[in-house]
Scaffold this active site. Structure first.
Site, PDB file in Angstrom:
ATOM      1  N   PRO A 276      22.154  29.306  50.409  1.00 53.00           N
ATOM      2  CA  PRO A 276      22.904  30.496  50.806  1.00 53.00           C
ATOM      3  C   PRO A 276      24.393  30.195  50.915  1.00 53.00           C
ATOM      4  O   PRO A 276      24.797  29.127  51.338  1.00 53.00           O
ATOM      5  CB  PRO A 276      22.313  30.851  52.174  1.00 53.00           C
ATOM      6  N   CYS A 346      52.148  43.698  40.008  1.00 52.19           N
ATOM      7  CA  CYS A 346      52.449  44.650  38.929  1.00 52.19           C
ATOM      8  C   CYS A 346      51.264  44.785  37.976  1.00 52.19           C
ATOM      9  O   CYS A 346      51.346  44.447  36.779  1.00 52.19           O
ATOM     10  CB  CYS A 346      53.700  44.217  38.180  1.00 52.19           C
TER      11      CYS A 346
END
Length: 421
Positions: A276, A346
């Protein structure tokens, strides 16, 4: 459950106000809760307590050495997929006999490194890899413990980019071919066949695919034992999902997962390994960001944050959802409005959420992305020459910076201008 709750009108990480961390360290910043990490690890060990087992934390989900040490000190093993992750686990004090090396593209230098440093097992994904491990182990005069990762062709019903157990995925050896590959492994020098490995995907919210895969592994175990192989470990992978929203959808509990393992493979007498990552670290972390501007657009409002896709790429990469909450608790009955939550990079893809209902926020207000402890900081970059986001670990009423934000000089000075320029 996590330890990020409102107290006296402020979001706290355990006993520390999140705003205090932001003021001391700056934003954006990842904040982890030691108590949540410990609790989630123990949920797995308790779930597997009827069987011999090792819980190997998936280092790819959160590789900070402090996090690895915290879990390693509790007895966790580590599942690594690169030499770098292996060396991080060793730096955290985890011994080689608790480290499992997975991944489809192990290089020869990586194989040599872990054989020299000690390894619990290689999870082998192809015949060429098996041959390489045999050759290097023989050259070093050591024996390499291996499990073959089998691909059970099970649809995990998860996001296509994190499904790993279907026949078209790059992972593992087709289960129909497994007996031939195990016969090859048994014939090679320097190889000790110890078990079977399977991993079908990540962020699973249904136990049915696990059950289908594990029943196939049980059948294969019996067949391989009949062929004369000493199958004594079953690495059942990871992938149990977490709730990314505060909705009514609740993924299966580790206790349910443990009961499934007991029911499907518990009678085989094998040591059980699981890997996990997300369920241990996911809800143990938040990303804290400051609002730069609130911008009114054509038919929509933008909440522009100082965190960006380079700090948390999951929404851009997977379309992933993270709950976003204000650090100052909204008053009772506070009205919500819809925001597109974006960063300053951007790229149009630098968008965390569209039309997200949030209380009124202004420049300077702090927000927190919940469930950001897994696949957050580990996938961050310095795109746009934005400094790598720092990490903080909280325990009780104190905190420590466990990865500092680099300065611009440190970033730029990594580059080298050739003498001929």
């Amino acid at each position: 459950m996590d330890h990020f709750i409102y107290k006296d009108g402020q979001l706290h990480a355990e006993g520390v106000p999140v705003a205090d961390i932001a003021q001391a360290v700056g934003t954006p910043v990842y904040v982890y809760s030691a108590a949540t990490l410990e609790r989630h690890y123990r949920l797995f060990t308790e779930a597997l307590s009827p069987m011999p087992h090792l819980v190997c934390f998936a280092v790819k989900s959160n590789s900070n050495v402090a996090v690895l040490k915290l879990l390693g000190d509790l007895g966790a093993g580590m599942d690594v997929v690169s030499m770098g992750e292996y060396l991080r686990a060793k730096a955290a004090g985890v011994p080689g006999d608790r480290i499992v090396f997975s991944g489809v593209g192990k290089t020869r230098p990586e194989i040599r490194c872990v054989l020299e440093g000690g390894i619990r097992q290689f999870n082998v994904e192809s015949e060429p890899e098996l041959m390489a491990i045999s050759a290097i182990a023989t050259e070093l005069g050591v024996t390499a413990p291996i499990a073959v990762r089998v691909n059970p062709d099970v649809d995990a019903k998860t996001h296509e980019k994190i499904a790993t157990g279907k026949s078209e995925n790059k992972f593992g050896i087709p289960i129909a071919k497994a007996r031939a590959v195990y016969a090859l492994a048994a014939s090679l020098p320097g190889i000790d066949v110890v078990g079977i490995d399977v991993h079908i995907g990540s962020q699973l919210t249904d136990l049915a695919p696990f059950e289908e895969a594990y029943l196939k592994v049980a059948e294969l175990t019996r067949a391989l034992r009949a062929d004369g192989h000493d199958i004594r470990r079953l690495d059942l992978g990871g992938g149990l999902g977490i709730p990314y929203t505060r909705s009514n959808e609740v993924p299966p509990l580790p206790s349910d997962y443990g009961a499934l393992i007991q029911r499907t493979v518990g009678d085989l007498g094998c040591e059980i390994e699981i890997e996990p990552g997300r369920l241990i670290s996911g809800n143990a972390g938040i990303l804290v960001s400051e609002t730069i501007y609130v911008k009114e657009g054509e038919g929509r409002n933008f909440l522009i944050l100082d965190a960006a896709m380079n700090d948390l790429v999951r929404p851009s990469m997977y379309g992933a959802h993270h709950d976003i909450v204000p650090v100052i608790e909204p008053g009772a009955g506070a009205e919500a409005q819809a925001f597109d939550v974006v960063g300053p990079v951007c790229e149009t893809g630098d968008t965390f959420a569209k039309g997200r209902a949030l209380p009124a926020l202004a420049a300077g207000d702090l927000v927190a992305f919940r469930s950001a402890g897994a696949y957050g900081a580990v996938m961050a970059s310095e795109y746009n020459t934005r400094p790598m986001v720092p990490e903080v670990l909280v325990k009780g009423d104190h905190f420590a910076v466990i990865r500092a934000r680099p300065t611009f000089d440190e970033i730029i000075n990594r580059d080298t201008i050739p003498v001929w320029l």
